[in-house]
Design an enzyme around this catalytic site. Structure first.
Site, PDB file in Angstrom:
ATOM      1  N   ASP A  32      -9.990  -1.119  -2.463  1.00  0.00           N
ATOM      2  CA  ASP A  32      -8.630  -1.656  -2.581  1.00  0.00           C
ATOM      3  C   ASP A  32      -8.623  -2.682  -3.715  1.00  0.00           C
ATOM      4  O   ASP A  32      -9.539  -3.496  -3.828  1.00  0.00           O
ATOM      5  CB  ASP A  32      -8.211  -2.310  -1.260  1.00  0.00           C
ATOM      6  CG  ASP A  32      -6.721  -2.600  -1.211  1.00  0.00           C
ATOM      7  OD1 ASP A  32      -6.061  -2.094  -0.294  1.00  0.00           O
ATOM      8  OD2 ASP A  32      -6.221  -3.343  -2.090  1.00  0.00           O
ATOM      9  N   HIS A  96      -2.782   7.006   3.616  1.00  0.00           N
ATOM     10  CA  HIS A  96      -4.127   6.519   3.322  1.00  0.00           C
ATOM     11  C   HIS A  96      -4.629   5.697   4.499  1.00  0.00           C
ATOM     12  O   HIS A  96      -3.866   4.986   5.136  1.00  0.00           O
ATOM     13  CB  HIS A  96      -4.180   5.702   2.030  1.00  0.00           C
ATOM     14  CG  HIS A  96      -3.194   4.582   1.928  1.00  0.00           C
ATOM     15  ND1 HIS A  96      -1.848   4.798   1.719  1.00  0.00           N
ATOM     16  CD2 HIS A  96      -3.350   3.244   2.013  1.00  0.00           C
ATOM     17  CE1 HIS A  96      -1.222   3.623   1.657  1.00  0.00           C
ATOM     18  NE2 HIS A  96      -2.113   2.666   1.848  1.00  0.00           N
TER      19      HIS A  96
END
Ligand SMILES: [Zn+2]
Length: 134
Positions: A32, A96
């Site tokens: 991320d 996701h």
């Protein structure tokens, strides 16, 4: 949002850079870009699908198995107490799985009630509505 415009589809097609940690026929795993901790990763199905429950059975199995594999790697590499899962697909409209390394007593403890509170519901009514929708 179309697959052409989608940030995750662009990453999957190699049009945008990422810190990829895994790739297979059904999914990629990347770091991320706004991590909450070392090991904060996203597991992204390769097909542009907004809601995770719209993945087909093979995709579901492959994506969740990929998440499990990476979660074990995060646990081994960074030793968090937990590797939590969150799936929404709100900010980027492509399903996701978010893998959050978490420590006992951190702000994820007690989630989601710690953030969203507790709703007052009629348990019999809610149970029957879910069953009836099947
Ligand atoms: Zn997409």
């Amino acid at each position: 949002m179309t697959a052409e415009e989608c940030v995750f589809c662009k990453i999957i097609r190699g049009e945008l850079p990422s810190w990829k940690v895994v790739e297979n026929d059904f999914a990629i795993g990347i770091l991320d870009t706004n991590p909450t901790a070392e090991g904060h990763c996203l597991i992204i199905p390769k097909r542009h699908v907004r809601y995770w429950h719209d993945l087909n059975d093979a995709e579901t199995a492959a994506v969740f198995n990929t998440a499990k594999t990476v979660a074990k790697q995060i646990k081994k590499a960074f030793k968090p107490d937990f590797v939590c899962v969150f799936i929404r697909g709100g900010r980027v409209k492509h399903a996701h799985i978010v893998l959050f390394p978490s420590q006992e007593g951190d702000k994820l403890s007690g989630f989601p009630q710690s953030i969203l509170g507790t709703a007052e519901i009629n348990f019999d009514d809610v149970r029957m509505k879910i069953i009836s929708a099947g």
